[in-house]
Design an enzyme around this catalytic site. Structure first.
Site: not given
Length: 750
Positions: A55, A104
Site C-alpha cells: 500500500h 479504503h
C-alpha cells in the site's frame, strides 16, 4: 540512561525478529539488515514493514506506473504532478485546484462505517497538505450483488460513514458511482476523491528543509486504533477471519478534522509552515521518513513527546498507529509561538516532537534510548521494486470469443428498457445521494444525477477576487469492460469521465486514478494491471490530460478469487463561466433532440447482456479517443456559445437509458425516431456519444459546429409531452419511468 536499542541490535545479530508477522518477506528483511549493517530494532522493523508494504511502497506497481510520467502529455496547467500528496493544476485567474482519489477498500469491508468515513478523512487531509481548502468530495463505490446478504451489511454502513464524515465537515458530495456485481462480494471498493482550491503561488509540499527547524505533530492524539490499518489490510488478501482485523480499522472524528482544516488554512495564511505532511497510512513512520527524505535528509524525534490517548502504547505501536486527524509540520523556531497560538485558537493540540538535522539520519529516542537510527530515504523511497511475472489469463481468448451475438434479443423493447432502468446498476441513486449534502457551502452548481459535479471558484474561497470560473469533476470505471480487455477498459473509463466533464461545457484538464485489482502475485492479475496502466497512459497522452497522482489497491480478492480489474478514473475540467454550464437532460419542451457520435453493434460487457442474461463475454466497445476529443471540443464550444440547453452522455444502457434519464431530469417527455435496427440503436454501448437538446433556432448553427469537428449529428426528434415515445417502438409515460427508476434501491435497502 538505559541500554541503547540500536547498540543492542548491533551486538545481537541473530536475535529473531517478527518480520513475517508484519507482512515482510525474508529477502526484504535481509535487505533491511544490509542497509543498516545490522539487524533492525523493533521500532525500525515497524517503520520498514509499513513503509515497504504494498500500500505504501507501490513495490509491485512502480515499474508500470512510470509510464504515466514517460508518456505524459505536455501540460502548461500542471503545477504539481505525481509524487506529492496530491496533484495541482492551474485553473486560471491565479487559482489552482488540487485533487486526488484513493481507496479504503479493505477497512470498509471489515468495519463499513469507520472504514468509509476515515477514507473520506484521509483524502481530505491529502488535499489540506497541499495548502488548499477542501471544497468537495466524491466517491466511487462497488459492492457485491445488490440482493446479497453481505451487501446489505456493507452498503448501508459505507454510505452512512461517507455521509456522516463529509456532512460534518461541511463538504458537498457532488458525484460518483454506485455499482453492483457479484465479483465484489467480500471485496467492496470504496474510492474517495477530494478537490480543493488554493492560490497558485501558495502550494505547500511535504519536505523538511533547514536544520534546526522544529517538527510539530498537531491534531488528534495517537491511539491504538488503526495500528497496521491501511498499510497492512490493503497489502494482503481477505479470508474469512478478516473480521478479526477490526481493531486495525481507524476511527474518525470529523469535528476534529473540521478544526484541523481551519487551523491549517490560518497557519498557511500566517506563513508559519515550511513543510507539511498528513498522517494517513503508516502514520508517524510515513510522515517522518517522507518529510526527512525530501528535506535536508535528517531528523531527530523524541517519541516520548507524542501525545497519546493510550499511555500503554509502545514505540512500535506509536510508529504504526494510523489514528486519524493528525498532521505533521516543519516550522522555523522563531515561528513556533505564532504556530502554537493559532493551534490554540482552533483548539487543536500541537506538540514539538523533534527537530530537522543535516545528518542524513532519522533518529528517534524513547526513554532516553536511541531506538531508531536509519537513512530515511531507504524507508520512504528505496523500498523493494518487483518486476512481477505476468501473462494473459488462460481463459482470456475463450472469454473474448464468447460474444453476446448468440444471446436472444427481446421482442418487447419497452419491457427491456424498463427492466434495464430498474436494474440495480442503472436505477436511481437518490437513496444513496439523499444522505449526502450536495449543496452545503452554496457553491455547487451541478451534482448527482448530473453527468459531472461542478463548483463555483469565487465563493468557494473566502476573500476570493471575482471570477466566473468553475471546476467540474467526474469519476468512472467499468470492471466488466476491463475484464474483457484491460487495455481498452482503462481507456473507456478515462473516456467516460472525460466525456462526462465535457458535456457540462467544461474543458477536461487533468486525471487522477484509483487502480483496484486482485493479488499482484498472480501473473494473470498482474497482466490485467500492466495492460490497464499501459492503456490509461496511452489514452492520457492522446487526449492531452496528464495523470496528477492516484492510488493502487491490490489484493482485492478472497482466496484465489479476484475482483474484476477495476481502474477508476477521475477527470477534472475547467469552465470559464459557470453560468454557461449545460444541465443534464431535457430542460424544457420544444427543444430539438440530437444524437452525437456513431452507434455500432457493441454489446460486450453491456448492461443489457448483464441484466438480461447474466452474460460477460466478447469485446468491449471501441475506445475511439480521437472521436472523444472531437466530441468534447463540440460540447465545450457549444456551451461557450450558448447553443445547447441540455445534454447527457451515453454509456451504460446506451441510448435507451440515456433518453429515459434525460426525460426524468425535469419530467419532460420526448418523441424521437430511430433509424436501423431499434434494438442496437437503443441498447448498444458504443462510446464517444452524447444526447443533446438544442433550441430550434440554434440547431443549424450547432449542426455546423459538429460538422466542423467531424462529429456525426443525428436529429432524433423533439422534447415535450408526458411520455417517452420512440416512434413505432415504445411509448412509456415519464411517470412510469420514474416509478421503475426510483423503486429499486429503497426496496433493497429500506
Amino acid at each position: 540512561m538505559s541500554t541503547d536499542s540500536v547498540k543492542r541490535a548491533e551486538s545481537t545479530p541473530d536475535e529473531p525478529m517478527p518480520f513475517a508477522e508484519l507482512g515482510m518477506k525474508q529477502d526484504e528483511y535481509d535487505r533491511v539488515k544490509e542497509i543498516l549493517g545490522r539487524r533492525p530494532t523493533g521500532s525500525e522493523l515497524a517503520i520498514y514493514s509499513v513503509m515497504w508494504s504494498e500500500h505504501c511502497s507501490y513495490k509491485s506497481s512502480k515499474v508500470h506506473l512510470r509510464q504515466f510520467a514517460t508518456k505524459a502529455p505536455e501540460s502548461e496547467a500542471l503545477l504539481v504532478g505525481m509524487g506529492e500528496n496530491a496533484g495541482v493544476v492551474d485553473i486560471g485567474d491565479g487559482w489552482a485546484a488540487t485533487f486526488k482519489i484513493e481507496s479504503h477498500n479493505h477497512p470498509s469491508y471489515v468495519e463499513p462505517h469507520q472504514g468509509a468515513a476515515t477514507g473520506v478523512g484521509g483524502i481530505v487531509r491529502d488535499i489540506m497538505s497541499m495548502g488548499a481548502r477542501p471544497i468537495a468530495v466524491m466517491d466511487s463505490l462497488r459492492f457485491g450483488a445488490a440482493d446479497a446478504v453481505d451487501t446489505r451489511r456493507v452498503l448501508p454502513g459505507v454510505v452512512e460513514g461517507i455521509s456522516h464524515y463529509g456532512n460534518c465537515l461541511g463538504l458537498p458530495n457532488i458525484g460518483g458511482e454506485v455499482v453492483f456485481d457479484p465479483c465484489y462480494i467480500g471485496n467492496p471498493l470504496v474510492n474517495a476523491l477530494c478537490v480543493g482550491l488554493l492560490r497558485k503561488d501558495q502550494i505547500k509540499l511535504a519536505t523538511a528543509p533547514g536544520p534546526g527547524n522544529k517538527v510539530v505533530l498537531f491534531g488528534a492524539s495517537t491511539g491504538p486504533d488503526g495500528i497496521g490499518g491501511a498499510s497492512v489490510l490493503a497489502s494482503a488478501t481477505f479470508e474469512d477471519e478478516s473480521h478479526a482485523k477490526r481493531p486495525a480499522v481507524q476511527v474518525g472524528d470529523p469535528f476534529m478534522e473540521k478544526l484541523l482544516i481551519e487551523c491549517c488554512l490560518e497557519l498557511y495564511t500566517a506563513d508559519v509552515v515550511v513543510g507539511i505532511q498528513d498522517l494517513g497510512a503508516a502514520g508517524v513512520s510515513c510522515a517522518t521518513t517522507e518529510l526527512a527524505a525530501k528535506g535536508t535528509g535528517g531528523m531527530h524525534v523524541d517519541l516520548n513527546l507524542v501525545p497519546l490517548r493510550d499511555p500503554s502504547l509502545r514505540p512500535e505501536e506509536i510508529l504504526m498507529s494510523e489514528s486519524q486527524e493528525r498532521m505533521m509540520a516543519v516550522v522555523r523556531p522563531d515561528d513556533i509561538p505564532a504556530f502554537m497560538a493559532i493551534c490554540q485558537k482552533w483548539d487543536v493540540p500541537a506538540t514539538v516532537i523533534g527537530e530537522v538535522t543535516d545528518t542524513g539520519r532519522l533518529v528517534m529516542t524513547w526513554d532516553d534510548e536511541v531506538i531508531v537510527d536509519i537513512p530515511p530515504g531507504t524507508a520512504a523511497d528505496d523500498g523493494p521494486v518487483y518486476e512481477r511475472p505476468f501473462h494473459e489469463p488462460a481463459g482470456q481468448a475463450a472469454l473474448n470469443a464468447d460474444a453476446p451475438d448468440r444471446l436472444e434479443r427481446p421482442d418487447d423493447l419497452r419491457a427491456a428498457l424498463l427492466r434495464l432502468l430498474g436494474s440495480p446498476n442503472l436505477a436511481s441513486r437518490e437513496w444513496v445521494t439523499s444522505q449526502y449534502d450536495r449543496y452545503v457551502r452554496s457553491n455547487t452548481v451541478l451534482a448527482q444525477p448530473a453527468d459531472a459535479g461542478m463548483l463555483r471558484v469565487h465563493e468557494a474561497m473566502d476573500g476570493a477576487e471575482p471570477t466566473t470560473r468553475g471546476i467540474a469533476l467526474a469519476t468512472d470505471g467499468n470492471g466488466r469492460y476491463a475484464k474483457l480487455d484491460p487495455y481498452a477498459g482503462a481507456q473507456l473509463a478515462l473516456a467516460e469521465a472525460y466525456r462526462n466533464v465535457a458535456v457540462t461545457g467544461a474543458q477536461p484538464l487533468a486525471v487522477t486514478n484509483c487502480l483496484n485489482f486482485g493479488s499482484p502475485e498472480d501473473p494473470e492479475v498482474m497482466w490485467q494491471f500492466a495492460e490497464a496502466v499501459r492503456g490509461l497512459a496511452d489514452a492520457c497522452r492522446i487526449l492531452g490530460v496528464p495523470v496528477t497522482g492516484g492510488n493502487v489497491s491490490f489484493y482485492n480478492q478472497t482466496g484465489s478469487t479476484a475482483i474484476n480489474p477495476t481502474p477508476v478514473v477521475g477527470v477534472l475540467g475547467v469552465i470559464d463561466d459557470v453560468a454557461k454550464r449545460v444541465g443534464s437532460g431535457f430542460t424544457a419542451e420544444g427543444l430539438r433532440v440530437a444524437l452525437l457520435g456513431e452507434t455500432r453493434e457493441e454489446f460486450g460487457g453491456s448492461e443489457w447482456a448483464h441484466v438480461a442474461h447474466g452474460h460477460l463475454g466478447g469485446l468491449p466497445p471501441v475506445a475511439d479517443l480521437a472521436a472523444e476529443q472531437a466530441l468534447a471540443a463540440v460540447m465545450v464550444e457549444a456551451a461557450r456559445r450558448g447553443l445547447v440547453e441540455g445534454s447527457h452522455d451515453l454509456s451504460d444502457g446506451g441510448l435507451g437509458v440515456a433518453l429515459a434519464e434525460a426525460c426524468l431530469a425535469r419530467g419532460v417527455g420526448a418523441t424521437v425516431t430511430l433509424t436501423g435496427d431499434p434494438f442496437t440503436a437503443l441498447f448498444s454501448e458504443s462510446a464517444a456519444r452524447a444526447l443533446v437538446a438544442v433550441r430550434p433556432e440554434a440547431f443549424e448553427e450547432f449542426a455546423a459546429l459538429c460538422a466542423r469537428h467531424d462529429v456525426p449529428c443525428y436529429g432524433l426528434g423533439t422534447t415535450g409531452g408526458s411520455s417517452l415515445v420512440v416512434e413505432g417502438v415504445l411509448d412509456v409515460p415519464v411517470a412510469d419511468l420514474r416509478d421503475k427508476h426510483a423503486a429499486t434501491l429503497p426496496a433493497l435497502f429500506g
